[in-house]
Design an enzyme around this catalytic site. Structure first.
Site, PDB file in Angstrom:
ATOM      1  N   HIS A 293       0.822  -1.210   0.000  1.00  0.00           N
ATOM      2  CA  HIS A 293       0.000   0.000   0.000  1.00  0.00           C
ATOM      3  C   HIS A 293       0.856   1.260   0.000  1.00  0.00           C
ATOM      4  CE1 HIS A 293       0.510  -1.365   4.230  1.00  0.00           C
ATOM      5  NE2 HIS A 293       0.785  -0.099   4.432  1.00  0.00           N
TER       6      HIS A 293
ATOM      7  N   TYR B 101      -3.333   3.406   2.264  1.00  0.00           N
ATOM      8  CA  TYR B 101      -4.356   3.137   1.243  1.00  0.00           C
ATOM      9  C   TYR B 101      -3.814   2.186   0.182  1.00  0.00           C
ATOM     10  CZ  TYR B 101      -6.716   6.844   3.617  1.00  0.00           C
ATOM     11  OH  TYR B 101      -7.311   7.564   4.619  1.00  0.00           O
ATOM     12  N   THR B 102      -4.651   1.252  -0.238  1.00  0.00           N
ATOM     13  CA  THR B 102      -4.288   0.342  -1.328  1.00  0.00           C
ATOM     14  C   THR B 102      -5.057   0.756  -2.575  1.00  0.00           C
ATOM     15  OG1 THR B 102      -4.168  -1.431   0.302  1.00  0.00           O
ATOM     16  CG2 THR B 102      -4.079  -2.062  -2.011  1.00  0.00           C
TER      17      THR B 102
ATOM     18  N   CYS C 140      -8.195  -7.966   6.845  1.00  0.00           N
ATOM     19  CA  CYS C 140      -8.092  -6.504   6.795  1.00  0.00           C
ATOM     20  C   CYS C 140      -9.445  -5.900   7.125  1.00  0.00           C
ATOM     21  CB  CYS C 140      -7.633  -6.022   5.414  1.00  0.00           C
ATOM     22  SG  CYS C 140      -7.205  -4.270   5.368  1.00  0.00           S
TER      23      CYS C 140
END
Ligand SMILES: Cc1cc2nc3c(=O)[nH]c(=O)nc-3n(C[C@H](O)[C@H](O)[C@H](O)COP(=O)(O)OP(=O)(O)OC[C@H]3O[C@@H](n4cnc5c(N)ncnc54)[C@H](O)[C@@H]3O)c2cc1C
Ligand SMILES: *[C@@H]1O[C@H](CO)[C@@H](O)[C@H](O)[C@H]1NC(C)=O
Ligand SMILES: *[C@@H]1O[C@H](CO)[C@@H](O)[C@H](O)[C@H]1NC(C)=O
Length: 299
Positions: free
Chosen positions: A76, A98-99, A264
């Site tokens: 990420h 953030y991915t 996640c």
């Protein structure tokens, strides 16, 4: 004589293969990566697509039309923001992870983030206020999971996630789909949300289920029942019965099955699943920081 011509032929084949390979390699489009690991760089917002009041896709420009972000699958980026507290009039520097939902394999010149904006969320303030032409500060890649480097490859990935925790899973699923002629990893995604309208990437996930001929299974879990609940695997929490129903087996000593669980999501979901996996499925105690090869990886 016969031997000689065989030898000559093999040399010719090797040579031809070598030339062919290198010509092909050269003809591949050259690309440069954009991220610098320890240094924040600025990327300009080029568009926003709203999905709901809280959820939107943000598209950012890379240095040139042929640049790629340079993010390994499963990793990420980190965004930095000077959060302004309106009550205290104080500024504080915050960072969040953030991915992207765009993959380097498919995109040139930009990357996309799918963001959920929280009412009181600090980074959410940036995404609520940002306008096309504004810049954000990004560095990376970050993270201990690198899907392409995991050896031996896993046979089956169980992905358990909630809310925006879908984004690292989606990146891996999409990568497996794009390589499905080579990558036969089975994937079972267990994806929890409060309401139907909170589910991110539902259309994309449902279409991947169809395109992947049984290689991908998706189970939606909701807190609140929608009108038609026929497509929902459970209303309520992810518990032992649900995981068993989704096919997860207790880990056996030989582990021939070669499964890995990826987690996640909100802290409650992650800690609940860690406990459940150890107590009911014989998984080893899960360390605070997990690595690519661990039986359970937490993003
Ligand atoms: C590997 C990884 C990938 C991720 N990818 C994505 C992604 O692609 N997209 C995405 O949207 N997110 C993603 N996230 C989550 C993201 O990193 C942030 O956690 C998220 O955007 C919330 O950040 P925030 O600063 O806005 O909220 P925070 O300020 O950290 O607050 C988090 C929650 O607490 C609540 N809260 C905050 N302050 C208060 C308060 N005073 N009282 C009560 N409640 C409060 C907020 O409403 C929110 O629900 C990812 C996380 C990880 C670890
Ligand atoms: C997207 O939503 C935001 C906030 O809800 C709004 O200010 C903005 O005008 C919307 N943009 C578009 C292109 O609809
Ligand atoms: C692992 O695979 C074997 C077959 O190879 C099967 O008999 C066994 O039930 C599986 N165990 C688990 C824990 O999935």
């Amino acid at each position: 004589m016969v031997n000689n011509s065989v030898a000559v032929a093999s040399v010719a084949v090797v040579l031809a293969t070598y030339i062919y390979f290198n010509l092909n390699k050269k003809s591949l489009p050259k690309f440069e990566t954009s991220l610098i690991k320890d240094q924040f760089q600025e990327f300009e917002l080029i568009s926003i697509v709203n999905h709901t009041d809280e959820i939107a896709t943000y598209k950012f420009k890379l240095p040139s039309a042929t640049h790629k972000l340079g993010l390994p699958i499963g990793q990420h980026i980190t965004i930095q923001y000077d959060f302004f507290n309106e009550e205290t009039n104080e500024k504080s520097e915050i960072i969040r992870h953030y991915t992207p939902v765009s993959l380097d394999l498919e995109t040139d010149g930009y990357f996309e983030l799918l963001i959920k904006k929280y009412k009181l969320g600090k980074m959410s303030q940036l995404f609520r206020n940002i306008k096309v032409g504004d810049k954000i500060k990004v560095r990376g890649p970050k993270g201990f999971y690198d899907y392409e480097k995991i050896l031996p490859k896993k046979d089956h990935l169980y992905m358990i996630c909630g809310g925006t925790g879908i984004t690292p899973m989606y990146q891996i699923i999409r990568y497996v789909y794009l390589n499905k002629h080579l990558d036969k990893t089975k994937i079972t995604l267990i994806y929890g949300n409060q309401r139907e309208e909170d589910i991110l990437l539902k259309k994309e996930l449902d279409s991947l289920v169809n395109l992947m001929d049984g290689q991908l299974k998706v189970h939606y879990i909701l807190d609140n029942a929608p009108k038609d609940e026929s497509w929902v695997s459970k209303i309520g929490y992810v518990d032992k019965d649900l995981l068993v129903k989704c096919g997860l087996k207790a880990l056996d000593e030989s582990d021939k099955n070669n499964t890995q669980v990826l987690l996640c999501g909100p802290p409650g979901l992650v800690s609940g699943m860690k406990k459940l996996l150890s107590s009911e499925f014989n998984y080893p105690r899960i360390k605070p920081i997990t690595k690519s090869d661990d039986k359970v990886f937490v993003f």
